[in-house]
Motif scaffolding. Structure first.
Motif, PDB file in Angstrom:
ATOM      1  N   TRP A 175      -9.959  12.093  11.859  1.00 25.55           N
ATOM      2  CA  TRP A 175     -10.703  11.096  12.608  1.00 25.55           C
ATOM      3  C   TRP A 175      -9.965  10.637  13.858  1.00 25.55           C
ATOM      4  O   TRP A 175     -10.468  10.742  14.977  1.00 25.55           O
ATOM      5  CB  TRP A 175     -11.015   9.918  11.693  1.00 25.55           C
TER       6      TRP A 175
ATOM      7  N   TYR B  42     -14.577  22.328  18.218  1.00 26.71           N
ATOM      8  CA  TYR B  42     -15.438  21.138  18.113  1.00 26.71           C
ATOM      9  C   TYR B  42     -16.662  21.460  17.258  1.00 26.71           C
ATOM     10  O   TYR B  42     -17.316  22.487  17.442  1.00 26.71           O
ATOM     11  CB  TYR B  42     -15.867  20.694  19.508  1.00 26.71           C
TER      12      TYR B  42
ATOM     13  N   TRP C  62     -17.217  16.070  15.856  1.00 21.22           N
ATOM     14  CA  TRP C  62     -15.784  15.793  15.844  1.00 21.22           C
ATOM     15  C   TRP C  62     -15.041  17.108  15.743  1.00 21.22           C
ATOM     16  O   TRP C  62     -15.649  18.179  15.724  1.00 21.22           O
ATOM     17  CB  TRP C  62     -15.420  14.862  14.701  1.00 21.22           C
ATOM     18  N   PHE C  63     -13.722  16.995  15.669  1.00 19.71           N
ATOM     19  CA  PHE C  63     -12.899  18.141  15.338  1.00 19.71           C
ATOM     20  C   PHE C  63     -12.599  18.066  13.844  1.00 19.71           C
ATOM     21  O   PHE C  63     -12.390  16.980  13.302  1.00 19.71           O
ATOM     22  CB  PHE C  63     -11.610  18.138  16.165  1.00 19.71           C
TER      23      PHE C  63
ATOM     24  N   THR D 277     -20.737  12.891  20.354  1.00 21.47           N
ATOM     25  CA  THR D 277     -19.882  12.172  19.416  1.00 21.47           C
ATOM     26  C   THR D 277     -20.204  10.685  19.431  1.00 21.47           C
ATOM     27  O   THR D 277     -20.275  10.044  18.370  1.00 21.47           O
ATOM     28  CB  THR D 277     -18.403  12.398  19.768  1.00 21.47           C
TER      29      THR D 277
ATOM     30  N   ARG E  90      -5.211  20.612  16.810  1.00 18.23           N
ATOM     31  CA  ARG E  90      -4.374  19.460  17.150  1.00 18.23           C
ATOM     32  C   ARG E  90      -3.238  19.886  18.088  1.00 18.23           C
ATOM     33  O   ARG E  90      -2.951  19.214  19.084  1.00 18.23           O
ATOM     34  CB  ARG E  90      -3.806  18.837  15.881  1.00 18.23           C
TER      35      ARG E  90
ATOM     36  N   SER F  93      -9.306  13.390  16.306  1.00 19.34           N
ATOM     37  CA  SER F  93     -10.494  13.763  17.074  1.00 19.34           C
ATOM     38  C   SER F  93     -10.661  12.876  18.291  1.00 19.34           C
ATOM     39  O   SER F  93     -11.053  13.339  19.371  1.00 19.34           O
ATOM     40  CB  SER F  93     -11.742  13.677  16.184  1.00 19.34           C
TER      41      SER F  93
END
Length: 637
Positions: A72, A61, A67-68, A101, A372, A75
């Motif tokens: 988008w 993160y 975000w990651f 976030t 992911r 995340s």
């Protein structure tokens, strides 16, 4: 220490721990389980495994962009998964990241900052399904915090999406994109779930319930659910099933949509439809290969893209809902099977999980590990945690989990490791750690006691025990496991370090062979074999622990794009050794480039001479940072 003395010491430690357990009357693991539990897994261990996986995920993160990296909608799904983890386990450590976030990313952003599309504010964009993912994420945050700002944001997002419900084409359904080019399963499964969740959280609502009912009826009759009960991707321009791939997340959202609407209506026909979807998913020629949930792109000759990497986790989120709702053992058995398989076959020593849950890999299409795939696997591990939440848990990690040792020609090389232990619960713990090292290696201390004082589940407590492992000069090249078993009051956890002993450096990027050398991923990305790149402010750093008797070393990088390469002896002070002076966005400057690392040979406490090599972006404003394909080194001792 003599072997006999070691055994005596371990027995003494065990006796002390046992007396401590008796003194506090700590409940046994068996006592924590309800009679005939729906899940067959060990609850405390399942919770500990989920905590380890969640912590690994949150290491990716990025707090500044909140975000990651570089995705988008993914995340949103990853953050909702972290919310699922907190809700299931009681751990509340990551509420701040959800709020971070929300506050930083709710505004308007031009294309390329957080998404390839312009963001219109309030987490909306031309990608209607992306907007819905964020709506579900904020409903999860509302469930955790009861802060109305999250519920209000979900309503705002749903109002925006409702503008794309259209009865003029195919009789209904939400368009997938702002251009209104495609009606598909994912955007409509999300819509049903989102509207039903809103109804179930807004007292006295009838508006969202009506929309959810209408959408479910349309979806059931749309033709996207084929004769086998499987959900194809979408509709043709003629409003017929397009026959495209059955992705697990489409099937999962259909299940999840029906479950949430059933909770709102208690309509038995809806639950019957959900069971049909679920049975189809795990039936013949569907989504399961030799007992393992699989995408078509998980085949040995294919590679899943960044979107598909997260599909199975979405399926498991709603499969967990199915188990919790129906309490049917066959569904619970499938969930247990996925979680067990992941932990045993698809996990590396660093606690990372790959895209293929079977663990299968090959040189041309390796099993890819990134945040992911981590979020996807975490959903299955979360589902395996029983409810109510286990009263206690104990987890352990070793750091670094994938170290490299390059032994000198004579003597031993020291490898410092840190054993981390974390626990939840309501009683003090004395955890006994015992270390098992390969033959001929030595570990100190071989046994130790770690004291932990948990205070519930919201904030797991942790402690660290330094370890030193010595590796003989004669150690053979390859992977060697150092194992630590942690035991406390009937709780057990095992962790390992996968030590690579190497006399040479030769690896492709984007593969598991790169991992031991990758000291700091630094926000870089890899989307395939021979591919790691760092755009903008991202970077990646390799650490080469050259042997103590090294006199000179050269490294060759196969590299292109707008690279900036720097060397360091301490990972703090850097010297530029390669730099592209012109903007290059087409890979036309790809070449093998040699760097003399001799001036940077350090002197570490473990006896090695480490060099750090960092790759970043020479022109950070245009998004074409250094990309490395292959790394080799020549060493003179």
């Amino acid at each position: 220490m003599k072997p006999g003395a070691l055994r005596i010491r371990v027995r003494t430690l065990l006796a002390v721990a046992s007396l401590t357990v008796m003194a506090v009357s700590f409940p046994s693991a068996a006592a924590e389980q309800t009679p005939l539990p729906l899940r067959q897994s060990d609850g405390p261990t399942a919770m500990a495994r989920a905590r380890v996986a969640a912590d690994v995920l949150m290491n990716s993160y990025e707090p500044d962009k909140a975000w990651f990296p570089s995705s988008w909608w993914n995340s949103a799904v990853a953050l909702q998964t972290v919310g699922d983890y907190m809700e299931r386990t009681g751990d509340r450590r990551y509420l701040g990241q959800l709020n971070n976030t929300f506050e930083k990313d709710k505004g308007v952003f031009p294309a390329g900052v957080l998404s390839g599309d312009p963001l219109l504010g309030n987490f909306t964009s031309r990608a209607i399904d992306d907007s819905e993912w964020w709506g579900l994420t904020w409903l999860q945050a509302y469930d955790l915090t009861r802060d109305p700002k999250y519920l209000n944001m979900a309503v705002t997002i749903a109002d925006y999406v409702n503008g794309y419900w259209d009865t003029g084409t195919c009789g209904g359904g939400v368009w997938w994109d702002g251009e209104r080019t495609y009606k598909n399963a994912i955007v409509n499964g999300l819509w049903i779930r989102l509207t039903a969740e809103l109804h179930n959280r807004i007292p006295g609502d009838t508006l969202w319930l009506g929309r959810s009912r209408t959408a479910w009826a349309w979806f059931q009759g749309s033709g996207m659910i084929n004769a086998n009960g499987l959900v194809n991707d979408g509709l043709t321009n003629a409003c017929t099933n397009n026959g495209q791939n059955v992705w697990s997340y489409n099937q999962g959202l259909a299940i999840g949509a029906g479950l949430e609407l059933w909770r709102a209506t208690r309509d038995p026909q809806i639950l019957n439809s959900v069971r049909r979807l679920a049975d189809a998913a795990i039936g013949p020629d569907a989504l399961v290969t030799e007992g393992v949930l699989s995408e078509t792109c998980d085949a040995a000759d294919q590679t899943c893209d960044d979107n598909a990497k997260q599909f199975k986790g979405i399926f498991m989120r709603y499969w967990t809902d199915l188990v919790d709702t129906t309490h049917e053992r066959r569904y619970a058995a499938f969930l247990d099977q996925q979680a067990t398989n992941l932990w045993q076959n698809d996990r590396d020593a660093a606690g990372r999980f790959g895209t293929r849950w079977s663990g299968a890999t090959n040189d041309d299409h390796p099993n890819v590990f990134d945040w992911r795939t981590q979020a996807s696997a975490l959903s299955a591990l979360i589902g395996d945690v029983p409810t109510p939440t286990p009263l206690a848990s104990l987890a352990a990690t070793l750091s670094p989990a994938q170290p490299v040792v390059m032994p000198a020609a004579s003597g031993v090389t020291s490898l410092p490791l840190a054993l981390g232990a974390s626990a939840t619960g309501y009683f003090p713990l004395l955890a006994i750690a015992s270390v098992d090292a390969p033959a001929g290696w030595n570990a100190s201390p071989r046994a130790s006691v770690l004291r932990l004082q948990p205070r519930g589940n919201a904030l797991p407590v942790s402690t660290t025990q330094p370890l030193k492992v010595t590796v003989p000069a004669a150690a053979t090249d390859g992977h060697h496991l150092v194992t630590v078993n942690l035991l406390a009051a009937g709780l057990r956890f095992t962790t390992q370090a996968d030590v690579l002993v190497a006399h040479t450096i030769d690896f492709d990027t984007g593969t598991v062979n790169e991992n031991p050398w990758l000291f700091d991923a630094g926000g870089s990305q890899s989307n395939g074999v021979q591919n790691r790149f760092a755009d903008g402010n991202a970077h990646f750093t390799y650490r080469f622990p050259f042997p103590a008797d090294t006199t000179s070393a050269h490294v060759t990088l196969t590299i292109d794009a707008e690279f900036l390469v720097q060397a360091s002896t301490d990972n703090e002070h850097w010297t530029t050794v390669l730099q592209e002076s012109q903007p290059v966005t087409d890979g036309s400057n790809k070449a093998d480039r040699n760097v003399d690392l001799t001036p940077y040979l350090g002197a570490a406490a473990d006896g090695s001479k480490p060099v750090y090599l960092k790759v970043s972006d020479a022109f950070p404003n245009d998004g074409w940072g250094g990309r490395v394909y292959h790394v080799t080194a020549n060493i003179v001792e």
